[in-house]
Design a protein around this motif. Structure first.
Motif, PDB file in Angstrom:
ATOM      1  N   ALA A 112       0.915  -1.328  -0.097  1.00 23.31           N
ATOM      2  CA  ALA A 112       0.021   0.040  -0.148  1.00 23.31           C
ATOM      3  C   ALA A 112       0.972   1.061  -0.022  1.00 23.31           C
ATOM      4  O   ALA A 112       0.513   2.190  -0.678  1.00 23.31           O
ATOM      5  N   ILE A 113       1.815   1.009   1.070  1.00 23.00           N
ATOM      6  CA  ILE A 113       2.633   2.335   0.813  1.00 23.00           C
ATOM      7  C   ILE A 113       3.508   2.842  -0.573  1.00 23.00           C
ATOM      8  O   ILE A 113       3.711   3.786  -1.136  1.00 23.00           O
ATOM      9  N   LYS A 114       3.891   1.413  -0.961  1.00 25.59           N
ATOM     10  CA  LYS A 114       4.810   1.476  -2.348  1.00 25.59           C
ATOM     11  C   LYS A 114       3.580   2.014  -3.654  1.00 25.59           C
ATOM     12  O   LYS A 114       3.933   2.986  -4.038  1.00 25.59           O
ATOM     13  N   ASN A 115       2.299   1.635  -3.358  1.00 23.17           N
ATOM     14  CA  ASN A 115       1.417   2.176  -4.311  1.00 23.17           C
ATOM     15  C   ASN A 115       1.078   3.654  -4.172  1.00 23.17           C
ATOM     16  O   ASN A 115       0.804   4.264  -5.338  1.00 23.17           O
ATOM     17  N   VAL A 116       0.969   3.934  -2.870  1.00 15.17           N
ATOM     18  CA  VAL A 116       0.569   5.487  -2.559  1.00 15.17           C
ATOM     19  C   VAL A 116       1.786   6.368  -3.309  1.00 15.17           C
ATOM     20  O   VAL A 116       1.562   7.331  -4.023  1.00 15.17           O
ATOM     21  N   VAL A 117       2.876   6.018  -3.109  1.00 14.86           N
ATOM     22  CA  VAL A 117       4.298   6.608  -3.532  1.00 14.86           C
ATOM     23  C   VAL A 117       4.141   6.831  -5.050  1.00 14.86           C
ATOM     24  O   VAL A 117       4.287   7.812  -5.707  1.00 14.86           O
ATOM     25  N   GLN A 118       4.081   5.813  -5.682  1.00 14.54           N
ATOM     26  CA  GLN A 118       4.065   5.855  -7.143  1.00 14.54           C
ATOM     27  C   GLN A 118       2.791   6.282  -7.780  1.00 14.54           C
ATOM     28  O   GLN A 118       2.913   6.949  -8.823  1.00 14.54           O
ATOM     29  N   SER A 119       1.686   5.991  -7.056  1.00 14.75           N
ATOM     30  CA  SER A 119       0.526   6.688  -7.819  1.00 14.75           C
ATOM     31  C   SER A 119       0.469   8.299  -7.778  1.00 14.75           C
ATOM     32  O   SER A 119      -0.137   9.028  -8.242  1.00 14.75           O
ATOM     33  N   ALA A 120       1.267   8.751  -6.536  1.00 16.77           N
ATOM     34  CA  ALA A 120       1.440  10.196  -6.674  1.00 16.77           C
ATOM     35  C   ALA A 120       2.533  10.829  -7.472  1.00 16.77           C
ATOM     36  O   ALA A 120       2.979  11.833  -7.641  1.00 16.77           O
ATOM     37  N   GLY A 121       3.075  10.025  -8.128  1.00 18.56           N
ATOM     38  CA  GLY A 121       4.017  10.309  -9.260  1.00 18.56           C
ATOM     39  C   GLY A 121       5.487   9.969  -9.006  1.00 18.56           C
ATOM     40  O   GLY A 121       6.417  10.496  -9.948  1.00 18.56           O
ATOM     41  N   PHE A 122       5.912   9.457  -8.020  1.00 16.65           N
ATOM     42  CA  PHE A 122       7.291   9.200  -7.974  1.00 16.65           C
ATOM     43  C   PHE A 122       7.853   7.838  -8.232  1.00 16.65           C
ATOM     44  O   PHE A 122       6.959   6.903  -8.468  1.00 16.65           O
ATOM     45  N   GLU A 123       8.975   7.745  -8.516  1.00 18.00           N
ATOM     46  CA  GLU A 123       9.805   6.339  -8.545  1.00 18.00           C
ATOM     47  C   GLU A 123      10.414   6.025  -7.077  1.00 18.00           C
ATOM     48  O   GLU A 123      11.112   6.767  -6.486  1.00 18.00           O
ATOM     49  N   LEU A 124       9.726   4.769  -6.663  1.00 19.71           N
ATOM     50  CA  LEU A 124      10.294   4.406  -5.347  1.00 19.71           C
ATOM     51  C   LEU A 124      11.559   3.797  -5.567  1.00 19.71           C
ATOM     52  O   LEU A 124      11.480   2.785  -6.119  1.00 19.71           O
ATOM     53  N   THR A 125      12.356   4.121  -4.481  1.00 24.77           N
ATOM     54  CA  THR A 125      13.864   3.683  -4.485  1.00 24.77           C
ATOM     55  C   THR A 125      13.997   2.890  -3.124  1.00 24.77           C
ATOM     56  O   THR A 125      15.171   2.001  -3.311  1.00 24.77           O
ATOM     57  N   ASN A 126      13.459   3.230  -2.218  1.00 22.23           N
ATOM     58  CA  ASN A 126      13.741   2.627  -0.923  1.00 22.23           C
ATOM     59  C   ASN A 126      12.470   2.368  -0.181  1.00 22.23           C
ATOM     60  O   ASN A 126      11.752   3.331  -0.148  1.00 22.23           O
ATOM     61  N   LEU A 127      12.490   1.328   0.789  1.00 16.20           N
ATOM     62  CA  LEU A 127      11.258   1.274   1.696  1.00 16.20           C
ATOM     63  C   LEU A 127      11.986   0.582   2.962  1.00 16.20           C
ATOM     64  O   LEU A 127      12.331  -0.539   2.757  1.00 16.20           O
ATOM     65  N   LEU A 128      11.839   1.244   4.084  1.00 14.47           N
ATOM     66  CA  LEU A 128      12.757   0.806   4.919  1.00 14.47           C
ATOM     67  C   LEU A 128      11.609   0.892   6.271  1.00 14.47           C
ATOM     68  O   LEU A 128      10.780   1.929   6.181  1.00 14.47           O
ATOM     69  N   ASP A 129      11.964   0.367   7.528  1.00 15.45           N
ATOM     70  CA  ASP A 129      11.123   0.650   8.554  1.00 15.45           C
ATOM     71  C   ASP A 129      11.650   1.913   9.191  1.00 15.45           C
ATOM     72  O   ASP A 129      12.746   2.333   9.101  1.00 15.45           O
ATOM     73  N   GLU A 130      10.759   2.610  10.000  1.00  8.49           N
ATOM     74  CA  GLU A 130      10.888   3.796  10.551  1.00  8.49           C
ATOM     75  C   GLU A 130      12.139   4.100  11.452  1.00  8.49           C
ATOM     76  O   GLU A 130      12.772   4.984  11.237  1.00  8.49           O
ATOM     77  N   PRO A 131      12.248   3.389  12.379  1.00  6.60           N
ATOM     78  CA  PRO A 131      13.469   3.409  13.325  1.00  6.60           C
ATOM     79  C   PRO A 131      14.787   3.222  12.583  1.00  6.60           C
ATOM     80  O   PRO A 131      15.731   3.899  12.883  1.00  6.60           O
ATOM     81  N   THR A 132      14.731   2.601  11.802  1.00  3.31           N
ATOM     82  CA  THR A 132      15.995   2.178  11.086  1.00  3.31           C
ATOM     83  C   THR A 132      16.344   3.451  10.076  1.00  3.31           C
ATOM     84  O   THR A 132      17.518   3.776  10.080  1.00  3.31           O
ATOM     85  N   ALA A 133      15.206   4.086   9.497  1.00  3.88           N
ATOM     86  CA  ALA A 133      15.309   5.070   8.803  1.00  3.88           C
ATOM     87  C   ALA A 133      15.910   6.351   9.399  1.00  3.88           C
ATOM     88  O   ALA A 133      16.802   7.054   9.130  1.00  3.88           O
ATOM     89  N   ALA A 134      15.296   6.514  10.795  1.00  2.99           N
ATOM     90  CA  ALA A 134      15.797   7.463  11.660  1.00  2.99           C
ATOM     91  C   ALA A 134      17.051   7.519  11.928  1.00  2.99           C
ATOM     92  O   ALA A 134      17.908   8.322  12.037  1.00  2.99           O
ATOM     93  N   ASN A 135      17.765   6.260  12.040  1.00  5.01           N
ATOM     94  CA  ASN A 135      19.152   5.890  12.197  1.00  5.01           C
ATOM     95  C   ASN A 135      20.004   6.472  11.172  1.00  5.01           C
ATOM     96  O   ASN A 135      21.385   6.576  11.376  1.00  5.01           O
ATOM     97  N   GLN A 136      19.445   6.642  10.043  1.00  8.19           N
ATOM     98  CA  GLN A 136      20.307   7.152   8.916  1.00  8.19           C
ATOM     99  C   GLN A 136      21.148   8.502   9.188  1.00  8.19           C
ATOM    100  O   GLN A 136      21.861   8.895   8.538  1.00  8.19           O
ATOM    101  N   LEU A 137      19.940   9.134  10.007  1.00 15.08           N
ATOM    102  CA  LEU A 137      20.452  10.649  10.267  1.00 15.08           C
ATOM    103  C   LEU A 137      21.124  10.617  11.791  1.00 15.08           C
ATOM    104  O   LEU A 137      22.071  11.297  12.320  1.00 15.08           O
TER     105      LEU A 137
END
Length: 279
Positions: A112-137
């Motif tokens: 569903a997340i993937k479809n939302v991003v793509q339907s909004a006009g983006f090309e999805l390049t990564n999908l990761l869990d939220e706390p792991t994403a936060a740790n990128q910063l």
């Protein structure tokens, strides 16, 4: 966390806050967008080719509940609107985006997340869990990154720079708002607004303490058996003043949070974005 890492995180967030108000219109070969579809708020963060913040936008919405997309059409329209708004501001097309979801919900809602991003006009390049994403910063090498969102609390345990466990529990900002609504006889939306106003936080803290202690018990349960030397709070609900003090006292683990934890996850998502489209 090293003091320099927290300083770097706070400076990055501060730079993002500035470009939300005044975007940087400059030439860049590529732009990387991070999309955070939260329960209470949808955030888009845009970085340039040097991974520096150039623009951002956010809007409070009710298209996701407990980490699950419940209004697919509304989510697509909202992301598309924010995308077009940023494109007009930057005078460029935003092509590549990364997104996130609560830990453990990939099979349930990743599509569903993937479809939302793509339907909004983006090309999805990564999908990761939220706390792991936060740790990128955050760049935590050892500890627990705890993303307290609107519907859920996500936990990512990191040891020697590697994620060794992710978990998610259905307690978050929505539960705080329900308690406020009950205690103050407010409609739910009024309780949400009242909670977001930092001027009310000290007054609210005694009322909200039982829910915060429930979040603390989730952290204790999920970190059992791991040598967690620090807890690092992110997510919109972590903006509640002194929430870190209650969690530290309840868990017995030193607890830290950036100056504005609401934007750490969307910026981490943007940092994880590439130009290689997911298939």
């Amino acid at each position: 966390m090293k003091r320099q890492s927290m300083k770097d995180c706070n400076e990055f967030v501060a730079a993002f806050e500035k470009v939300i108000k005044k975007p940087k219109r400059q030439e860049s070969k590529i732009y990387y967008t991070g999309i955070d579809l939260g329960t209470a708020c949808v955030v888009l963060a845009v970085l340039d080719e040097n991974r520096k913040p150039v623009a951002g936008a956010y809007r409070y919405a009710d298209v996701v509940r407990d980490g699950m997309v419940v209004d697919y059409i509304g989510a697509v329209e909202l992301v598309r609107e924010l995308k077009e708004e940023l494109e007009q501001t930057l005078k460029t097309e935003l092509v590549y985006a990364a997104a996130s979801l609560p830990p453990g919900t990939d099979e349930l809602d990743g599509g569903a997340i993937k479809n939302v991003v793509q339907s909004a006009g983006f090309e999805l390049t990564n999908l990761l869990d939220e706390p792991t994403a936060a740790n990128q910063l955050l760049n935590i090498t050892d500890g627990a990154v705890v993303d307290i969102g609107g519907g859920t609390t996500g936990i990512s345990i990191v040891e020697n720079g590697h994620v060794v466990k992710v978990a998610d529990e259905a307690t978050g900002g929505t539960h705080l708002s329900l308690v406020i609504a009950g205690a103050y006889k407010f409609p739910f939306e009024a309780a949400e607004t009242y909670k977001r106003n930092g001027k009310n936080h000290e007054e609210l803290l005694p009322t909200l303490k039982p829910v915060i202690e429930k979040i603390s018990s989730i952290i204790i349960q999920q970190t059992q058996g791991y040598n967690v030397e620090g807890i690092y709070l992110v997510g919109g609900t972590a903006c509640l003043k002194n929430i870190e003090t209650i969690i530290e006292k309840a868990t017995g683990i030193p607890t830290y949070k950036p100056t504005n934890p609401m934007f750490v996850t969307p910026l981490g998502i943007a940092i994880s974005c590439t130009d290689k489209v997911l298939t």
